[in-house]
Design a protein around this motif. Sequence first.
Motif, PDB file in Angstrom:
ATOM      1  N   SER A  48      15.941  43.638  -5.086  1.00  0.00           N
ATOM      2  CA  SER A  48      15.338  44.377  -3.929  1.00  0.00           C
ATOM      3  C   SER A  48      15.603  45.972  -3.880  1.00  0.00           C
ATOM      4  CB  SER A  48      15.669  43.610  -2.689  1.00  0.00           C
ATOM      5  OG  SER A  48      14.875  44.083  -1.617  1.00  0.00           O
ATOM      6  N   LEU A  52      21.988  35.161  -4.733  1.00  0.00           N
ATOM      7  CA  LEU A  52      21.771  36.140  -3.782  1.00  0.00           C
ATOM      8  C   LEU A  52      22.082  37.531  -3.799  1.00  0.00           C
ATOM      9  CD1 LEU A  52      22.368  33.418  -0.975  1.00  0.00           C
ATOM     10  CD2 LEU A  52      20.144  34.284  -1.812  1.00  0.00           C
ATOM     11  N   HIS A  53      23.152  37.586  -4.238  1.00  0.00           N
ATOM     12  CA  HIS A  53      23.589  39.039  -4.390  1.00  0.00           C
ATOM     13  C   HIS A  53      22.815  39.815  -5.611  1.00  0.00           C
ATOM     14  CE1 HIS A  53      26.863  42.226  -3.874  1.00  0.00           C
ATOM     15  NE2 HIS A  53      26.898  42.372  -5.258  1.00  0.00           N
ATOM     16  N   THR A 102      21.729  42.516   2.245  1.00  0.00           N
ATOM     17  CA  THR A 102      21.933  41.358   1.360  1.00  0.00           C
ATOM     18  C   THR A 102      23.079  41.694   0.569  1.00  0.00           C
ATOM     19  OG1 THR A 102      19.525  40.621   1.538  1.00  0.00           O
ATOM     20  CG2 THR A 102      21.013  39.732  -0.162  1.00  0.00           C
ATOM     21  N   HIS A 139      16.940  46.024   3.320  1.00  0.00           N
ATOM     22  CA  HIS A 139      17.246  44.409   3.417  1.00  0.00           C
ATOM     23  C   HIS A 139      18.065  43.945   2.267  1.00  0.00           C
ATOM     24  CE1 HIS A 139      13.572  43.758   6.333  1.00  0.00           C
ATOM     25  NE2 HIS A 139      14.732  44.130   7.062  1.00  0.00           N
ATOM     26  N   GLY A 140      17.694  44.759   0.880  1.00  0.00           N
ATOM     27  CA  GLY A 140      18.355  44.406  -0.201  1.00  0.00           C
ATOM     28  C   GLY A 140      19.842  44.800  -0.185  1.00  0.00           C
ATOM     29  N   GLY A 154      19.638  40.668  -3.880  1.00  0.00           N
ATOM     30  CA  GLY A 154      19.606  41.607  -3.093  1.00  0.00           C
ATOM     31  C   GLY A 154      19.646  43.204  -3.879  1.00  0.00           C
ATOM     32  N   PHE A 202      25.931  32.349  -4.181  1.00  0.00           N
ATOM     33  CA  PHE A 202      26.222  33.966  -3.660  1.00  0.00           C
ATOM     34  C   PHE A 202      26.004  34.820  -4.696  1.00  0.00           C
ATOM     35  CE2 PHE A 202      27.800  31.732   0.432  1.00  0.00           C
ATOM     36  CZ  PHE A 202      27.014  32.350   1.204  1.00  0.00           C
ATOM     37  N   VAL A 249      26.257  41.588   2.687  1.00  0.00           N
ATOM     38  CA  VAL A 249      26.822  40.112   3.293  1.00  0.00           C
ATOM     39  C   VAL A 249      27.321  39.545   1.990  1.00  0.00           C
ATOM     40  CG1 VAL A 249      26.035  38.350   4.419  1.00  0.00           C
ATOM     41  CG2 VAL A 249      25.434  40.556   5.150  1.00  0.00           C
ATOM     42  N   THR A 250      26.533  39.317   0.960  1.00  0.00           N
ATOM     43  CA  THR A 250      26.875  38.402  -0.132  1.00  0.00           C
ATOM     44  C   THR A 250      28.000  38.789  -0.940  1.00  0.00           C
ATOM     45  OG1 THR A 250      25.305  39.446  -1.503  1.00  0.00           O
ATOM     46  CG2 THR A 250      24.572  37.438  -0.415  1.00  0.00           C
TER      47      THR A 250
END
Length: 117
Positions: free
Chosen positions: A18, A11-12, A47, A43-44, A15, A8, A50-51
């Motif tokens: 992005s 993924l963060h 993301t 979207h970044g 984001g 995560f 959420v993350t």
Amino acid sequence: MDVLINVFVGLHIIGIASLLGGFLTQMKAMGDGTARFSPAMLHGALTMLVTGVALVGLNQADDQSVNNLKIGIKLALLIVILALVYVKRDDEKVEKPLFGIVGALTVVNVFVAVLWT
């Protein structure tokens, strides 16, 4: 649990890349007055939201300490960024100050994450 937290975190960071990358690629267009918020920026930011929420939950579930003030400030910055990008996402041109604010808040968010220990 550590592997899941690290996934995560990765993924963060994607984001953040992005959102910030979308801003940096529009810098020349911002100077010309033709900058616009790209889907990658929206979207970044989503993301990151959420993350980030998942990371707080995973860290608390793993009995690790979480700095709630730091998380609250980062969340507030991200909500402002998300609101601006979401509302202006379909506009052909975004005003220079507004576009600059999104970039500045993104950079501030990164520095809060990295420097606040």
